[in-house]
Design a protein around this motif. Sequence first.
Motif, PDB file in Angstrom:
ATOM      1  N   PRO B 322       0.830  -1.199   0.000  1.00  0.00           N
ATOM      2  CA  PRO B 322       0.000   0.000   0.000  1.00  0.00           C
ATOM      3  C   PRO B 322       0.869   1.256   0.000  1.00  0.00           C
ATOM      4  CG  PRO B 322      -0.001  -1.020   2.170  1.00  0.00           C
ATOM      5  CD  PRO B 322       0.794  -1.921   1.278  1.00  0.00           C
ATOM      6  N   VAL B 323       0.546   2.173  -0.858  1.00  0.00           N
ATOM      7  CA  VAL B 323       1.290   3.428  -0.909  1.00  0.00           C
ATOM      8  C   VAL B 323       0.299   4.577  -0.970  1.00  0.00           C
ATOM      9  CG1 VAL B 323       2.841   4.866  -2.269  1.00  0.00           C
ATOM     10  CG2 VAL B 323       3.271   2.421  -2.097  1.00  0.00           C
ATOM     11  N   VAL B 324       0.385   5.421   0.017  1.00  0.00           N
ATOM     12  CA  VAL B 324      -0.427   6.630  -0.016  1.00  0.00           C
ATOM     13  C   VAL B 324       0.547   7.779  -0.196  1.00  0.00           C
ATOM     14  CG1 VAL B 324      -2.163   7.986   1.153  1.00  0.00           C
ATOM     15  CG2 VAL B 324      -1.970   5.558   1.624  1.00  0.00           C
ATOM     16  N   ALA B 325       0.411   8.463  -1.281  1.00  0.00           N
ATOM     17  CA  ALA B 325       1.318   9.579  -1.523  1.00  0.00           C
ATOM     18  C   ALA B 325       0.486  10.759  -1.970  1.00  0.00           C
ATOM     19  CB  ALA B 325       2.337   9.210  -2.594  1.00  0.00           C
ATOM     20  N   PRO B 326       0.896  11.943  -1.584  1.00  0.00           N
ATOM     21  CA  PRO B 326       0.118  13.123  -1.965  1.00  0.00           C
ATOM     22  C   PRO B 326       0.004  13.210  -3.479  1.00  0.00           C
ATOM     23  CG  PRO B 326       2.197  13.739  -0.882  1.00  0.00           C
ATOM     24  CD  PRO B 326       2.059  12.266  -0.779  1.00  0.00           C
ATOM     25  N   ASP B 327      -1.214  13.279  -3.972  1.00  0.00           N
ATOM     26  CA  ASP B 327      -1.482  13.487  -5.388  1.00  0.00           C
ATOM     27  C   ASP B 327      -0.765  12.490  -6.291  1.00  0.00           C
ATOM     28  OD1 ASP B 327      -2.986  15.724  -4.599  1.00  0.00           O
ATOM     29  OD2 ASP B 327      -1.141  16.885  -4.429  1.00  0.00           O
ATOM     30  N   GLY B 328      -0.702  11.267  -5.824  1.00  0.00           N
ATOM     31  CA  GLY B 328      -0.113  10.239  -6.668  1.00  0.00           C
ATOM     32  C   GLY B 328       1.388  10.385  -6.832  1.00  0.00           C
ATOM     33  N   GLY B 329       2.018  11.216  -6.028  1.00  0.00           N
ATOM     34  CA  GLY B 329       3.451  11.473  -6.176  1.00  0.00           C
ATOM     35  C   GLY B 329       4.304  10.472  -5.403  1.00  0.00           C
ATOM     36  N   TRP B 330       5.468  10.912  -4.992  1.00  0.00           N
ATOM     37  CA  TRP B 330       6.453  10.015  -4.391  1.00  0.00           C
ATOM     38  C   TRP B 330       6.420  10.086  -2.870  1.00  0.00           C
ATOM     39  CZ3 TRP B 330       9.204   6.613  -7.253  1.00  0.00           C
ATOM     40  CH2 TRP B 330       9.150   6.806  -8.643  1.00  0.00           C
TER      41      TRP B 330
ATOM     42  N   ALA C 233      -7.740   5.460  -0.081  1.00  0.00           N
ATOM     43  CA  ALA C 233      -8.102   5.978   1.233  1.00  0.00           C
ATOM     44  C   ALA C 233      -9.626   5.997   1.338  1.00  0.00           C
ATOM     45  CB  ALA C 233      -7.532   7.380   1.415  1.00  0.00           C
ATOM     46  N   ILE C 234     -10.124   5.595   2.504  1.00  0.00           N
ATOM     47  CA  ILE C 234     -11.577   5.488   2.697  1.00  0.00           C
ATOM     48  C   ILE C 234     -12.148   6.847   3.076  1.00  0.00           C
ATOM     49  CG2 ILE C 234     -13.364   4.444   4.141  1.00  0.00           C
ATOM     50  CD1 ILE C 234     -11.437   2.028   4.434  1.00  0.00           C
ATOM     51  N   ASP C 235     -13.196   7.214   2.374  1.00  0.00           N
ATOM     52  CA  ASP C 235     -13.895   8.457   2.688  1.00  0.00           C
ATOM     53  C   ASP C 235     -14.626   8.286   4.028  1.00  0.00           C
ATOM     54  OD1 ASP C 235     -15.505  10.661   2.821  1.00  0.00           O
ATOM     55  OD2 ASP C 235     -16.286  10.491   0.771  1.00  0.00           O
ATOM     56  N   PHE C 359      -5.672  -2.223  -1.706  1.00  0.00           N
ATOM     57  CA  PHE C 359      -5.348  -1.860  -0.331  1.00  0.00           C
ATOM     58  C   PHE C 359      -6.252  -0.708   0.082  1.00  0.00           C
ATOM     59  CE2 PHE C 359      -1.248  -3.390  -2.028  1.00  0.00           C
ATOM     60  CZ  PHE C 359      -1.045  -4.446  -1.166  1.00  0.00           C
ATOM     61  N   THR C 360      -6.646  -0.744   1.332  1.00  0.00           N
ATOM     62  CA  THR C 360      -7.393   0.408   1.817  1.00  0.00           C
ATOM     63  C   THR C 360      -6.693   0.974   3.042  1.00  0.00           C
ATOM     64  OG1 THR C 360      -8.783  -1.048   3.158  1.00  0.00           O
ATOM     65  CG2 THR C 360      -9.621  -0.419   0.987  1.00  0.00           C
ATOM     66  N   VAL C 361      -6.717   2.260   3.156  1.00  0.00           N
ATOM     67  CA  VAL C 361      -6.198   2.925   4.359  1.00  0.00           C
ATOM     68  C   VAL C 361      -7.247   3.934   4.798  1.00  0.00           C
ATOM     69  CG1 VAL C 361      -3.769   2.665   3.734  1.00  0.00           C
ATOM     70  CG2 VAL C 361      -5.008   4.696   3.007  1.00  0.00           C
ATOM     71  N   SER C 362      -7.187   4.269   6.062  1.00  0.00           N
ATOM     72  CA  SER C 362      -8.146   5.253   6.545  1.00  0.00           C
ATOM     73  C   SER C 362      -7.751   6.626   6.027  1.00  0.00           C
ATOM     74  CB  SER C 362      -8.159   5.256   8.071  1.00  0.00           C
ATOM     75  OG  SER C 362      -6.951   5.812   8.540  1.00  0.00           O
ATOM     76  N   ALA C 363      -8.705   7.506   6.020  1.00  0.00           N
ATOM     77  CA  ALA C 363      -8.414   8.869   5.582  1.00  0.00           C
ATOM     78  C   ALA C 363      -7.351   9.499   6.480  1.00  0.00           C
ATOM     79  CB  ALA C 363      -9.695   9.697   5.598  1.00  0.00           C
ATOM     80  N   ASP C 364      -7.359   9.110   7.749  1.00  0.00           N
ATOM     81  CA  ASP C 364      -6.339   9.622   8.677  1.00  0.00           C
ATOM     82  C   ASP C 364      -4.945   9.207   8.226  1.00  0.00           C
ATOM     83  OD1 ASP C 364      -8.082  10.892  10.237  1.00  0.00           O
ATOM     84  OD2 ASP C 364      -8.024   9.463  11.919  1.00  0.00           O
TER      85      ASP C 364
END
Lengths: 446, 543, 379
Positions: B322-330, C233-235, C359-364
């Motif tokens: 899982p990767v959460v990055a601002p605006d699809g960035g790095w 990310a989950i709303d 994959f899901t993650v919380s909005a936090d």
Amino acid sequence: MSHVSDLGRRRVLQGMLGGSAVTVGLPFLNGFLNSHGTALADGAQLPVSFATWFWGCGLNPGRWEPGQIGKFADLGPELKPLEAFKAKMNVYSGMKAFVDGKPFITHFSGAQAILTGSVPRAREFAQPSIDTLIADVIGTRTRFRSIEVACEGIATHSQSMRAGALVNPGEISPVALYGRIFGTGFKDPNAAEFTPDPAVMVRKSALSVVAEERQAFMNKLGAEDKQRLDEYFTSLRQLEQQLALELEKPAPLEACSVPGAVEEARPSTEIETAAINHALFAKLLTHALACGQTRVVNIVFGDALSTLRKAGGTQTHHEYTHEEPVDPKLGYQPEVAWFCTEIMRNLGVFLAELERIKEGDRTLLDRMLVLTGTDHGYAKIHSVENMPVMTIGNAGGRFKTGLHISAKGDPVSRVGLTVQQALGLPISTWGNDSMQTTKTITEIIA
Amino acid sequence: MRISVSVLSAALLAASVAAAAGDAYRGPLTLRLSTAQYRQIIGDVFGPTIKAGGRFEPDIRYKGLLQVGAGRVSVTASGIEQYDASARKIAEQVVSKENRDTLIPCKPQSADAPDDACARAFFAATGRLLYRRPLQADELDRRVAIAAASTKTMKDFYTGLATGLSTMLVAPNFLFRQENAEPDPAHPGQYRLDVYSKAAKLSFFLWNAGPDAKLLAAAESGELNTPKGLAKQVDRLLASPRLEAGVRAYFSDMFGFNELAYLGKDAALYPNFTVQVTADAQEQTLRTLIDLLLNQKGDYRDLFTVRKTFLTPILGSVYGVPVVAPDGGWTPYTYPENDPHSGVTMQVSFLALHSHPGRTSPTLRGKALREMVLCQRVPDPPGNVNFTVVQDTANPLYKTARERLNAHATEAMCTGCHKITDPMGLAMENFDTAGSFRQHENGVAIDARGELDGVKFSDGPGLNRALHDSPRTPACLVERLTAYAKGRALVPDESTVTKGFELDFAAAKYRLPDLMRKIATSDALYAVTPPQVANALPTEIAK
Amino acid sequence: MRVFRQGLRVLVAAGALLVAGAAAAAESKSFVVNWFYMNNYYGGDVDCPEGLNPSSIDFYRREMVRLGYPKAEIDKILDGYPGAGDGRGPWVAIVVKRGNGKDDVYENPTTAPDPGLKVVQGRYAYGFNLDGRGAASPKGFEDPETGEKGVNNELYRLVGCIKSYRGGEGAAKRAAYPDYIWDVLRDRMPAWLVTVTSDNWKDGPATVTFDRALKTVVRDASGANVRLNMTYAIDPDPRGHNVVQGTIKNGVLTTDPANINFIADAFGLTPDLHFTKARVRLKMNADGTLSGVLGGYQAWAAFYWGNAGRAWTGEYLHSQDAVAIYYALKRMADANPDPKTGENRDISSAYAIEAIPAFTVSADDAMKARTGVRASRVP
């Protein structure tokens, strides 16, 4: 200035620079002769020209792709009407439009992918279409930078645009088009006087300056580097020679003739009527190209939301694509297939007109590059996968032909990138987001 | 057909030059600018608003580097058309109404008449940056004259200026880095590069760009010819943020990233492998190594075990994280200890590049490690090999790549080479051709055991440690980076030089900037044999 | 296929870390909805013995005849039909006011008489026995997959003989219009997420959570499907959050009746979907993807506006006679009677769900990623 004036042959041109433009004959260069010594070197004397040919709702997947990849022998059934041209065309399969999460505008996004290399966020953000980019380079010295026609009688169906909001409207009347091209403004290319383009003179002189420095540069090189840099200077000289040719009175366009007056046609979405209009337009545009009046033409046979229908029929090609069931025995939609084949037959009519114009031992089609455009790979489900794309003609020797390029999953913008590069546009990348590509289809570059 | 003939002749030429030159040449070089260098220079000289495009001539890789191949390529007829079109396009932008006030240092007396003084000032200043040396008087005079003539014809001063500028942009002095030799006063009888060639060598090595104004000034004053002056400039270049571009260019060349643009996978089997993946994969590796080698000032060998990397959500979908990055960035991302994806050669940019569209290739991966990381040459396969068994991934008898290769490499003529490549490549089999992790192939658990020069390991992380510990790993970087800096293949007796660099590299705890400093300040980088001498003694040197 | 399986492997680990509230013994698998469309059974010729409903030009001609236009004039009006699709065709103004000649018929369908609609008369339909009356349920279908009798799916009965709603076989299973709507919609609306918490999909209790993401789906190289293993990310908006209980039996997860809300918030195409007494049947495919059926009641007025909101453009393009559909909805609605009038307000329906591991993650967590704190992977 002494180093400039002491240039022998070049002095001729230098004399022109700054003075009044006069017709000057330059010594004929051996380099212009081909290996047989019979004619001017390939592709140099007659300019490359470009056309787009657009129709709506694509073709049926599996029914147009050639049977072989690379050199192909068999066209799919819906391309059979183009059988006569298969050695002169390339077919591109497997390429697609990437929407990238932008709103998917059916019958629009896919067409943009082929013709602008990009899928815009909305109609108003559409990029310039490929024909305008090409016309800006090869169409600047002709009477018409480009000519657009729309065969169904709706001017806004033109796919040629500077940007989303600036569509170049298509001519819908053959009579009006005749008047525009062959009426009062017609410039006979075989008329006696010729004025060399001062801008070309300047370009040629500029290259001469570089060529003059050859000795100074080469003196410092070792043997191997001398050999390599010799290649550079040889290439430079070839470019100079090309420009020198442009400064001479061009070879007569023997193929140029003014067609007889045409009849007016009734604007209609009936495919039979559109075909009549198309045949008239095809003839006029072919003569316009042969007579050097323009180097870029754009034909819309049917618009993206193919509203073509059979004479007297109630359902449009587009409606059939969505509503006609797939025939379980045939495995495709038979009415849709009829439209596809009929549309391709009309493309063949245009190509036959180009092929009919003989220019020496070749034809007008040989110095053309015709790029086809459409909106969907499989219109039934609005698919922008496996978009059918073809190029016909070898652009005066710049393209290899008779090839089926299968590039599954690649952005369809690769075709446009390659076309532009072959026509001499200084670009290395084309398209937006995932449509952006630097991948030239090197297999077809001659 | 004109174009194809030229392309063909270029190819033959390249081959003949390669044969003629051998690897004994140590004279001054004439290197064609790479596309990236061309763009970089245009950006440096005219600013980022000037667009430079074009499908320039393809670069040729030689001895593992495009930068070495740059000394073996020329410009074909179709290539010159592109350079000419690009030159005119750039010149047109430079003199445009929007840019002329900032890019041209003077205003003409009259907009439609020649102004030689203004043209001269512009050409002198711009030409110095483009040619990487001051223009000679006759070179400058010619530009002033053509600008004046063009101005008269076109009745526009700026069009004339653009004409003059385009003659510089299409000139071999710009498109090729031409080096000149001069007697070395410190070593009578020997030769060195002249000071401008030296400045260019330095800036292309460290920044992948032409010399900036300060470096040219140091060349002009002669400061660069003093050890102290050279050290000062090297330190300045190494301390600059532009070093990153230079390091990126070197590793892009070393890892063959130019090939990534043409990489595709079977979309039916690997639907996650899109064009964004290849673009992001290259950037991932470059960000990883810049962070380790420059930001952290880390040990080069750790590149093969490094856990900290950078990911985009798209790459996350390939790696299955899982990767959460601002605006699809790095976003930075650190793998757990011993994670199979640690190390840059376990990243998509390596794994996917050295695989086939629909299946992996332990052989290609092993070969690439040998050639790129260890600088060992693996012979090409013989011509008459039957690859059917290796290619058929659906064969029920051979479900994994290891089984297929075993079945294939029973012939003696094949086993020799496969022994060199496969034991490394098989340790990477836990990654499919798209670079995603897998434990099974066709339902059979993957056996990722392997070996490198006698060191045995059980999986990818083991291979990483073996690469990290191999003495060939740092030695290869030294050799290849030296060749890259010089722009040519090393001559056999230059191994004494690289051996010295290796010791210094080890002493500097394998920190890349220290190695670059060592190479950049060494006499060896700038020592040359003048061409006439090289031509006279080719056979002796070739021994 | 291999790819999907790998995605699943990693997902097991990541899901356990990331999905809050999962029971210790249970594990959670998350998915993103790839396709969601009206699940219209296709039974060949037997479904619609009266034939299919007419194309738009034919029912427009019929309406013009009713309005008293002479044949010659109708021919003239419809010459070149539909034209450029830009609203300038002479037929547009007529069909828009085909009720009383002055009001918009899409807003006032009762201004026109009921032209009738040919409906499905076959035996099979996908879905559930929603009214709880089992095989005795009036007009009940039989589910071709489960064999369940008394399946309530009046919406399918209603639209199943309209060409653009007609399903097909194999690759053509998705009917043209629902297929088109979803394909357009999913690029414009936040992704829909499904998380299944169970004991490794063994038989026993399971929890299904439907959520909405903060961003739209990302497609894969095929363009037809959503990319595997993307992170969403989950709303936190409760409107799109649904938790339903269910049971896994023989590998098939079936949920208990509950209300389920899908919020698209996408302008202009379809309203949000609010299902009551909804049930879901899901199965895990060999490639790690999820597929199944959702059945439930929805307000027929909402369905009507989903189509009629596009007025003549949707109607003519997809041959959906808005007036005929309006009267049929009113007539065939089978639940939730209005206490005053006694008229049913809801209609039974069934939709297909196809989902891909994600994959899901919380909005936090997503916000933390912006500030440099990252989620990490369990080895």
